[in-house]
Design a protein around this motif. Structure first.
Motif, mmCIF file in Angstrom:
data_model
loop_
_atom_site.group_PDB
_atom_site.id
_atom_site.type_symbol
_atom_site.label_atom_id
_atom_site.label_comp_id
_atom_site.label_asym_id
_atom_site.label_seq_id
_atom_site.Cartn_x
_atom_site.Cartn_y
_atom_site.Cartn_z
ATOM 1 N N LEU A 1015 4.013 -2.248 3.057
ATOM 2 C CA LEU A 1015 4.319 -0.826 3.124
ATOM 3 C C LEU A 1015 3.044 0.000 3.119
ATOM 4 C CD1 LEU A 1015 6.965 1.038 2.855
ATOM 5 C CD2 LEU A 1015 6.239 1.318 0.500
ATOM 6 N N VAL A 1016 2.145 -0.306 2.190
ATOM 7 C CA VAL A 1016 0.883 0.424 2.080
ATOM 8 C C VAL A 1016 0.005 0.149 3.291
ATOM 9 C CG1 VAL A 1016 -1.223 0.658 0.713
ATOM 10 C CG2 VAL A 1016 0.986 0.474 -0.433
ATOM 11 N N ASP A 1017 -0.018 -1.097 3.754
ATOM 12 C CA ASP A 1017 -0.859 -1.474 4.896
ATOM 13 C C ASP A 1017 -0.521 -0.677 6.141
ATOM 14 O OD1 ASP A 1017 -2.253 -3.334 3.504
ATOM 15 O OD2 ASP A 1017 -1.262 -5.085 4.366
ATOM 16 N N GLN A 1018 0.756 -0.673 6.505
ATOM 17 C CA GLN A 1018 1.155 -0.239 7.834
ATOM 18 C C GLN A 1018 1.488 1.242 7.937
ATOM 19 O OE1 GLN A 1018 4.213 -3.520 8.458
ATOM 20 N NE2 GLN A 1018 3.137 -3.573 10.399
ATOM 21 N N PHE A 1019 1.986 1.821 6.884
ATOM 22 C CA PHE A 1019 2.577 3.149 7.047
ATOM 23 C C PHE A 1019 1.933 4.253 6.218
ATOM 24 C CE2 PHE A 1019 6.034 -0.102 7.221
ATOM 25 C CZ PHE A 1019 6.058 -0.191 8.594
ATOM 26 N N LEU A 1020 1.248 3.906 5.154
ATOM 27 C CA LEU A 1020 0.764 4.947 4.257
ATOM 28 C C LEU A 1020 -0.339 5.779 4.893
ATOM 29 C CD1 LEU A 1020 1.175 6.191 1.549
ATOM 30 C CD2 LEU A 1020 -0.383 4.539 0.540
ATOM 31 N N VAL A 1021 -1.246 5.136 5.614
ATOM 32 C CA VAL A 1021 -2.347 5.879 6.245
ATOM 33 C C VAL A 1021 -1.798 6.952 7.177
ATOM 34 C CG1 VAL A 1021 -4.323 5.693 7.786
ATOM 35 C CG2 VAL A 1021 -3.921 3.938 6.083
ATOM 36 N N ALA A 1022 -0.894 6.559 8.072
ATOM 37 C CA ALA A 1022 -0.352 7.511 9.031
ATOM 38 C C ALA A 1022 0.445 8.607 8.344
ATOM 39 C CB ALA A 1022 0.537 6.775 10.040
ATOM 40 N N ARG A 1023 1.190 8.257 7.270
ATOM 41 C CA ARG A 1023 1.974 9.277 6.566
ATOM 42 C C ARG A 1023 1.070 10.301 5.896
ATOM 43 N NH1 ARG A 1023 5.653 7.927 9.308
ATOM 44 N NH2 ARG A 1023 7.749 7.315 8.631
ATOM 45 N N VAL A 1024 -0.040 9.852 5.328
ATOM 46 C CA VAL A 1024 -0.982 10.787 4.704
ATOM 47 C C VAL A 1024 -1.519 11.767 5.744
ATOM 48 C CG1 VAL A 1024 -3.256 10.977 3.617
ATOM 49 C CG2 VAL A 1024 -1.621 9.278 2.793
ATOM 50 N N LYS A 1189 6.334 6.104 -0.164
ATOM 51 C CA LYS A 1189 5.333 5.095 0.164
ATOM 52 C C LYS A 1189 4.165 5.134 -0.817
ATOM 53 C CE LYS A 1189 6.651 4.635 4.969
ATOM 54 N NZ LYS A 1189 8.012 5.065 4.655
ATOM 55 N N MET A 1190 3.874 6.301 -1.362
ATOM 56 C CA MET A 1190 2.861 6.371 -2.413
ATOM 57 C C MET A 1190 3.354 5.694 -3.680
ATOM 58 S SD MET A 1190 -0.077 7.543 -1.688
ATOM 59 C CE MET A 1190 -0.626 7.716 -3.389
ATOM 60 N N THR A 1191 4.667 5.664 -3.875
ATOM 61 C CA THR A 1191 5.217 4.914 -4.999
ATOM 62 C C THR A 1191 4.852 3.447 -4.874
ATOM 63 O OG1 THR A 1191 7.062 6.460 -5.210
ATOM 64 C CG2 THR A 1191 7.326 4.300 -6.228
ATOM 65 N N GLY A 1192 4.882 2.929 -3.631
ATOM 66 C CA GLY A 1192 4.451 1.557 -3.403
ATOM 67 C C GLY A 1192 2.987 1.361 -3.768
ATOM 68 N N PHE A 1193 2.134 2.338 -3.420
ATOM 69 C CA PHE A 1193 0.724 2.236 -3.788
ATOM 70 C C PHE A 1193 0.560 2.291 -5.302
ATOM 71 C CE2 PHE A 1193 -3.195 4.470 -4.982
ATOM 72 C CZ PHE A 1193 -4.126 3.544 -4.549
ATOM 73 N N GLU A 1194 1.328 3.158 -5.970
ATOM 74 C CA GLU A 1194 1.257 3.231 -7.424
ATOM 75 C C GLU A 1194 1.616 1.891 -8.059
ATOM 76 O OE1 GLU A 1194 1.915 7.730 -9.026
ATOM 77 O OE2 GLU A 1194 3.713 6.593 -8.528
ATOM 78 N N ARG A 1195 2.640 1.231 -7.512
ATOM 79 C CA ARG A 1195 3.039 -0.073 -8.039
ATOM 80 C C ARG A 1195 1.934 -1.108 -7.834
ATOM 81 N NH1 ARG A 1195 8.425 -1.516 -8.311
ATOM 82 N NH2 ARG A 1195 8.124 -3.262 -6.869
ATOM 83 N N VAL A 1196 1.316 -1.080 -6.663
ATOM 84 C CA VAL A 1196 0.194 -1.989 -6.412
ATOM 85 C C VAL A 1196 -0.968 -1.662 -7.344
ATOM 86 C CG1 VAL A 1196 -1.558 -2.663 -4.722
ATOM 87 C CG2 VAL A 1196 0.831 -2.450 -4.022
ATOM 88 N N ASN A 1197 -1.267 -0.388 -7.479
ATOM 89 C CA ASN A 1197 -2.383 0.025 -8.323
ATOM 90 C C ASN A 1197 -2.135 -0.320 -9.786
ATOM 91 O OD1 ASN A 1197 -4.960 1.610 -8.625
ATOM 92 N ND2 ASN A 1197 -3.621 2.872 -9.907
ATOM 93 N N HIS A 1198 -0.875 -0.201 -10.213
ATOM 94 C CA HIS A 1198 -0.546 -0.549 -11.599
ATOM 95 C C HIS A 1198 -0.815 -2.023 -11.861
ATOM 96 C CE1 HIS A 1198 1.618 -0.422 -15.451
ATOM 97 N NE2 HIS A 1198 2.137 -1.584 -15.090
ATOM 98 N N TYR A 1199 -0.402 -2.874 -10.941
ATOM 99 C CA TYR A 1199 -0.638 -4.301 -11.115
ATOM 100 C C TYR A 1199 -2.104 -4.655 -10.914
ATOM 101 C CZ TYR A 1199 3.855 -6.553 -11.943
ATOM 102 O OH TYR A 1199 5.002 -7.020 -12.519
#
Length: 1487
Positions: A1015-1024, A1189-1199
């Motif tokens: 999710l973070v790889d493919q879509f977050l950059v473009a959404r930002v 999608k930032m929620t996905g980044f938060e989850r990755v960042n938390h871990y």
């Protein structure tokens, strides 16, 4: 479905491109985890001790706890409301007005028409009819092909699943929904039409003022203004309700598809962990393919409305522009060419990304599933390197994908400007039009032109969506049309067999489907081909020699099988993605004929298997070979597994099936229950049947729930079952008794407990025929004798029992003994009959078995319940064994955005990048403003009309240049962020202590890698970028209107505030609904995975529980359908009410423009206000999507930053040769597994001299395995090295309570305190052979020598020692033969032996064996013990055992009791002492 675009709608084109393109990307991405993030997981180490109740006599009552209350759902709001209220989405108000975050308890019942069961039942008749017709056509085709091998007839095509879905599920939904969308399209053209009339009135008013015309010419055009104002609201009302109906249809087809798939898995033949259908990919049909179809079906339907979107505005253009309409058509089609090419190329890289993603996910999953082995061996860095090797291809694919997406976006952004520029330039030149009528004639027509070109710009995305729907329904079809189990002999009962017999197999021949091949690297393929060719030549020579001396047709057939298997094994994915996908499809569903796939046509390189570390791939070395093919080479391949099986079992008899490792014992049981394909002969069975597989199948339920397994609770029968299965003492140790929760796959239970719970399930079911696959190997000799006397020969006496076993000491008890070797029955009859045939088992007996005396029958001594110390006891309440998952609330924090931006680019480049984005997005509103300048005669009077047109062209070129520069920054940033985020996550997880994996569900961990990372790889950059661009554009539109008149701010600012309120309310609701949808998806996948994993299907079928499990599955799907629909409907409700607000904005612009603007300025103001409204609506949706999608980044960042970590670094350096002697010293070792639990070792002191063999024994809970946790530093003794802990209630990291008594003591190896050394150095210095064998996907060579240090000669030498040389040599590729996922193409005993060989190759001075030969036969066990004595001479060996015969030849024996050392002496001295604890253990076996 507004294709509303004005002159400034280039921003809309960008949104459309990125939205649709990324949506298309998402459909091929397995974004949602296929595993259950909230499912139960590993519960803890094996020897956790808690305060336990002492009385278990009333275990089924005293320890019972209340079952979780079922949530009472509210009535479905949409179903309860009237049609008019639903038209305005009134049912959403209850969620919008909630003061608290929406939770699962706030969800209402599924709509009766959307429920999974009726949806499945509507589809089922059409599917079953289609299957019968297809199956008959396929049989006819195969018959004709057998009659004529040269036939050129094509195989029959699959029935059209998509048409079945539409005809069975649409009802009135699709016709009404599509009708509303078409009417909405027709009404959307009213906006530019009424705008044109309003502008004409403004011109007339200006002319009246200058010429003093009649009063009527100054009249306000009320009708035109009202239509202009109401048009967006009415259009949005119809559009939103049309999609509401489509969303319901999407939910129904998803439920129907997964319902039929679930029904199919109970019907399909040969579905097992090693069958012809890969269970992991079947899971993806439920988790990914069905989701793709449901999410993309709306775009598929909209594809059929695109002609209306094109034709309606075209009519108006033709009326005013005549033949000039050819210009926008030609330019649009011209711009469509590069866009289509870019999208097609981008999808290629999306598929390439997913191919790499599959490899990475597989390796990550295997690594985490085998994390104990990884930790024991200290090979974290090796596995990290392997995972990162597969990750490199993903990062490159992400960069290419981002480059193509941003380039396509740049083209789309300037396409409207180019079309407008070319059209009005030609029109003005041909018809001599200038600035005087530009605002009233040209500007409205530009709106029509943009509306007309919008479908052409969107066409590639809609075609891609339709392709996705087609491809994924085709993938599902390939599974649905697979052959099914034939209900024949077994169901006919005793009609065709002797009524005295319970089972008859006559001339049976059975074979497993081929395990799905593992992709090979190019080097591996080359080496394997050479090996296969060499073996082929050798086989031909030996076959020729054999045929001359003693012709044997069976050998010839076996040789051919080896050659066929060799050819089939050599599959490399170093081909195009199209070939790779086709190959994968044919491998997953081998019985389904290939279907042509026209969508996949490219030649990009697809990743090869990253399982083998390229840096350590061994060189080619010939391996020994033999001409004959035993079961080890045939098993689970295309060759027969069982041959010439003739078996008759009388009713009420006890039949034992014995044989060496890999001989085919388990396959006999699978043949009886129909889990392995029968290719010849017949199987007839009379009576109901139950099956206990060798690897116990335990469900995520309570202990009692696993035993009763849906059957009515009968206390007397239940208590008797618990007694004869020796579970009473275990219930004493569980703090919640038989209501103790069992984690996924029974991870909080020991192997013996799982085996006995499964056995209890079979006993409680009270079936006629009971098939038991080696349940005694998981328990110690004493408990095994209890099970044999009290259960198998006790309560089951009189039933037909078929027991596969390696416990030869019980053979005298059997009524019938069957000896199987090499897939054939070599002897059968009574025990005496077998001995008369010359087969003598005495030398392999472990211990003479005597019946239990009366005292043992009536009550077991405390602590004899399990073979493994520390029957894994539940934490405090027994019903809760896992930590809760951390869950952030509210909106995403700004700090999270800052952290993500920091991963994209370094600070200087990030600032430059931000400036470029601002310039690009600011230039777009400027181009819109300049259109007003072109139509004005007063603005910039020094510039001619055509100069102004030229400047507009230069602005367009400048926009494209800036956007193209931005593309390179985006490409570099996407790759950098992908690398950093994954590296941090993987590094953090791999450094976690074992306690983290014990208390965290594996699905939750895997979800970070398989769901959040893509999710973070493919879509977050473009959404930002997209949201940032929307905000800049939104501000730009306000500025454009405000420049013309400041009075607009009096309306624009309040309207902007209203939009903000909608954003706040909608964002809060949608965030929670999105989370609930993700949570609700997990139980669906969990139930499905639990069913198809291991022996789930076989067990459910044998117990006749198909309907009950289907009902569970339907219910879970209904729980998913509600948030699935509500989330999407809430989006459309926000769109509708935002459109109502936009009408207020347009009203203000019209009123102000009537009094304060001329026609040219008002035309720009109206278009800017409409663009403003559309952008605000889009911004609301995209902002929420960005947050998700930032929620996905938060989850990755938390871990990545908030997990407990093992101690890193070291205080002492030791030479490479350490340890040289192998001395081991435990000095006052005292520890507990986690804070809050009691100490499991209590001041343990002992010394082991280098080269000694030490046997460790003791009763249940004595602390035997706890010694390993301290020795391998899985639990730290030094308090300063102790990791932080996770709060079990919140899931967040907290510091341990230092006020409580910490762990203490030291462990010395060769006099060095291991706590002062690097933790990986310590673990690599001690080899371990675990009780649960773990193999990884890859070659046999890789599994034996993961670091790639040993030569092939040494590997073959070790294989000889562990009795596996012949078995591996018979495989077509020898050491290069592939190990399937989980080692499913090897028997349990063979897997254990390979793990033994892995430990031998480590060449460590200290070796630990944890009941390493439990799953092998007695003969192999005896040989292994001899190997240990011979090959481990001079090496320190610690053997933890519950079979005392394996440690009787030890130098000394350590007896543990309640965490303390009871005795430590030589076996002779301990046996000489009649009062020794060791003597009492020996006596308990001989009583």
């Amino acid at each position: 479905m507004n294709f509303v675009s004005e002159s400034s709608s280039s921003d809309q084109s960008q949104q459309q491109f990125q939205n649709k393109a990324m949506d298309a990307n998402e459909q091929t991405s397995n974004v949602h985890n296929q595993t259950n993030p909230n499912s139960t997981g590993n519960a803890g180490p094996t020897t956790e001790q808690v305060d336990l109740p002492t009385n278990s006599s009333d275990h089924s009552e005293d320890h019972s706890t209340k079952e979780p209350e079922e949530i009472k759902r509210m009535p479905n709001g949409e179903e309860e409301h009237c049609c008019l209220a639903n038209l305005f989405f009134c049912f959403m108000f209850q969620y919008l007005c909630m003061c608290h975050p929406i939770t699962d308890r706030d969800m209402w019942r599924v709509h009766s028409f959307d429920a999974a069961r009726p949806a499945t039942e509507r589809l089922m008749p059409k599917y079953r009819q289609g299957f019968r017709e297809y199956d008959q056509k396929k049989k006819d085709f195969e018959r004709r092909r057998e009659e004529d091998n040269g036939i050129k007839e094509k195989p029959p095509k699959f029935p059209n699943l998509l048409s079945m879905l539409f005809t069975s599920q649409s009802s009135y939904t699709i016709p009404v929904g599509v009708g509303l969308l078409l009417v909405s399209t027709a009404l959307s053209v009213m906006q530019p039409f009424m705008s044109k009339r309003l502008l004409a009135a403004i011109v007339a008013k200006a002319l009246h003022s200058s010429t003093g015309g009649s009063e009527g010419s100054n009249k306000f055009p009320y009708l035109d203004a009202i239509w202009l104002l109401l048009s967006p609201a009415v259009t949005a009302l119809l559009d939103s309700n049309g999609f509401r109906l489509i969303f319901h249809f999407a939910a129904r087809i998803r439920s129907a598809m997964v319902g039929v798939i679930y029904d199919k898995v109970f019907r399909i033949k040969n579905l097992s962990s090693a069958g012809s259908a890969d269970t992991g990919r079947i899971l993806s049909l439920v988790s990914t393919d069905s989701r793709i179809v449901a999410e993309q079906i709306q775009m598929f339907i909209m594809l059929f409305t695109l002609p209306a979107n094109f034709i309606v505005p075209l009519v108006f253009i033709v009326i005013d522009f005549k033949w000039v309409v050819v210009i926008p058509l030609a330019v649009s089609l011209l711009m469509l060419i590069p866009s289509t090419m870019l999208i097609s190329k981008m999808m290629t890289y999306v598929k390439l990304y997913m191919a790499f993603n599959d490899s990475r996910n597989r390796i990550t999953n295997e690594t985490l599933q085998g994390i104990r082995v990884v930790k024991y061996t200290g090979l974290e860095e090796v596995f990290k390197a392997t995972i990162n090797q597969s990750r490199k291809g993903q990062i490159k694919a992400v960069q290419h994908q981002q480059f193509l997406m941003q380039t396509g976006s740049a083209i789309m952004r300037i396409t409207p400007n180019i079309v407008q520029l070319s059209t009005f330039s030609v029109y003005c030149a041909v018809f001599s039009s200038d600035a005087t009528n530009f605002a009233t004639v040209v500007m409205p027509m530009l709106s029509y032109i943009t509306m007309m070109t919008a479908p052409t710009t969107q066409l590639p995305m809609f075609i891609e969506a339709a392709n996705n729907v087609r491809i994924n329904t085709q993938r599902i079809s390939q599974f649905l049309w697979l052959p099914e189990l034939e209900v024949t002999d077994a169901a006919q009962g005793g009609k065709t067999m002797d009524e005295k017999n319970a089972l008859e197999i006559v001339g049976g021949e059975f074979q497993w489907g081929a395990a799905p091949p593992v992709p090979l690297t190019g080097a591996e393929v080359t080496r394997a081909k050479k090996e296969a060719e060499r073996r082929k030549k050798e086989n031909k020579k030996m076959a020729a020699m054999d045929s001359q001396s003693n012709p044997d047709p069976e050998k010839e057939r076996t040789t051919n099988l080896v050659q066929v298997e060799s050819a089939q094994t050599l599959k490399s994915p170093n081909t195009s993605p199209a070939e790779y996908q086709k190959e994968q499809k044919s491998e997953v569903f081998q019985d389904a004929p290939a279907q042509k796939d026209t969508n996949d046509s490219n030649n990009q390189e697809v990743p090869s298997s990253p399982t083998i570390n390229p840096a350590v791939t061994p060189s080619y070395s010939p391996s020994p070979s033999r001409p004959s093919s035993s079961l080890s080479s045939r098993s689970r391949s295309n060759g027969p597994t069982l041959l010439d099986i003739n078996l008759t079992i009388p009713k009420g008899s006890l039949t034992m099936i014995v044989g060496e490792v890999g001989s085919g014992k388990s396959s006999i049981g699978s043949a009886i229950v129909g889990d392995i394909e029968r290719t010849a002969g017949s199987v007839r069975m009379d009576g109901s049947c139950t099956y206990c597989p060798q690897v116990p199948w335990i469900i995520n339920d309570t202990v009692r729930g696993n035993i009763t397994f849906g059957a009515p609770f009968d206390k007397d029968r239940y208590d008797e079952t618990v007694r004869v299965c020796a579970l009473q003492a275990d219930f004493q140790q569980f703090s919640a008794g038989d209501q103790t929760a069992i984690g996924e796959k029974g991870v909080n239970m020991s192997g013996g407990q799982k085996a006995r719970i499964q056995l209890a399930r079979a006993v409680y079911s009270n079936k006629d025929i009971v098939i038991l696959d080696d349940p005694l190997s998981a328990v110690d000799a004493h408990v095994g004798r209890v099970l044999m006397d009290e259960c198998i020969c006790g309560v089951l006496k009189g039933k037909t029992v078929i027991l596969m076993t390696n416990q030869l000491q019980f053979l005298e008890r059997a009524d019938n003994v069957v000896v199987i070797d090499n897939g054939r029955i070599t002897a059968q009859g009574t025990y005496e009959d077998i001995r008369e045939q010359g087969i003598d088992f005495d030398e392999f007996f472990i211990k003479t078995s005597k019946p239990l005396n009366k005292a043992e029958k009536n009550g077991e001594k405390k602590g004899k319940a399990d073979e493994k110390d520390g029957a894994k006891k539940s934490d405090g309440n027994g019903m809760k064994i896992l930590t809760e998952e951390e869950q952030e609330t509210g909106s995403v924090k700004l700090s999270s955005y800052a952290k993500y931006i920091a991963t994209l680019l370094p600070a200087p480049l990030a600032i430059l990048f931000l400036v470029i984005i601002i310039l690009a997005e600011a230039a777009i509103p400027v181009s819109t403003w300049w259109l007003g300048i072109i139509g004005s005669t007063t603005a910039f009077p020094s510039l001619t009309f055509w100069w102004k047109v030229g400047i507009f062209g230069f602005i367009t070129i400048g926009i494209f240049a800036i956007l193209f520069v931005r593309t390179f920054f985006a490409c570099a940033g996407a790759g950098r962020a992908a690398r950093i985020n994954h590296d941090r996550l993987l590094d953090s997880v791999m450094k976690c202590p074992v306690s983290f994996f014990d208390t965290t569900p594996m699905g939750r961990i895997l979800n970070r890698f398989t769901g959040d990372i893509p999710l973070v790889d493919q879509f977050l950059v473009a959404r930002v970028f997209q949201v940032l661009a929307l905000w800049i554009n939104l501000i730009g539109q306000i500025v454009i209107v405000a420049v013309n008149t400041v009075w607009f701010l009096a309306i624009g600012i309040p309207v902007l505030f209203l939009y903000y309120l909608v954003l706040v309310f909608y964002s809060r609701v949608s965030r929670n609904l999105m989370r609930l949808e993700a949570i609700a998806r997990s139980p669906v996948l969990s139930i499905f995975a639990e069913t198809v994993t291991g022996a789930g299907l076989t067990t459910i079928r044998s117990y006749g529980k198909e309907d009950e499990w289907k009902e569970r599955f339907y219910k879970a799907n209904d729980e998913l359908s509600v948030p699935f629909i509500l989330f999407r409907v809430s989006m459309k409700s926000a769109t509708m009410y935002s459109s109502f607000i936009s009408s207020l904005l347009t009203t203000g612009v019209v009123l102000i423009g009537w009094f304060f603007m001329d026609a040219s300025k008002l035309s720009v103001a109206i278009m800017s206000s409409m663009t403003f409204a559309n952008m605000a609506i889009t911004l609301i949706q995209q902002n929420v999507d960005l947050e998700s999608k930032m929620t996905g980044f938060e989850r990755v960042n938390h871990y990545s930053s908030n997990l407990p970590q093992e101690a890193q670094g070291h205080e002492l350096e030791v030479p490479e040769s350490w340890p040289e002697r192998g001395d081991v010293t435990f000095d006052q070792v005292r520890f507990k597994y986690r804070p809050g639990l009691p100490f499991v070792l209590k001041g343990v002191n002992f010394e082991i001299n280098g080269g000694e063999k030490i046997g460790v024994c003791g009763r249940t809970g004595a602390g035997k395995s706890s010694l390993l946790f301290a020795l391998f530093r899985l639990v730290e003794l030094e308090p300063k090295h102790a990791p932080k802990i996770i709060d079990p209630e919140t899931g967040f990291l907290v510091d341990p309570d230092l006020t409580k008594e910490p762990n203490s003591g030291r462990i010395l190896i060769d006099g060095v305190d291991i706590s002062k050394l690097d933790i990986h150095r310590v673990r690599k210095s001690v080899a371990i052979i675990p009780q649960d064998p773990t193999l990884f996907t890859g070659t046999i060579r890789y599994n034996l020598d993961i670091e790639g240090k040993a030569s092939d000669d040494r590997i073959w030498e070790v294989l000889e020692m562990i009795e596996m040389r012949d078995a591996i040599a018979e495989l077509p590729l020898g050491l290069d033969s592939q190990v399937a996922e989980g080692g499913s193409n090897f028997s349990a005993g063979q897997r254990q032996l390979l793990c033994f060989g892995r430990a031998m190759l480590n060449n460590c001075r200290v070796v630990v064996m944890d009941e390493a030969t439990a799953n092998v036969d007695a003969e192999t066990d005896a040989k292994i013990q001899t190997t240990i004595r011979e090959q481990f001479n001079g090496i320190t060996v610690i053997v933890i055992a519950h079979r005392l015969n394996t440690i009787l030849d030890s130098d000394r024996i350590l007896v543990m009791d309640q965490g303390e050392i009871s005795e430590y002496d030589t076996p002779q001295n301990l046996k000489a002492n009649p009062n020794s604890a060791f003597n009492s253990l020996l006596e308990s076996l001989n009583q």
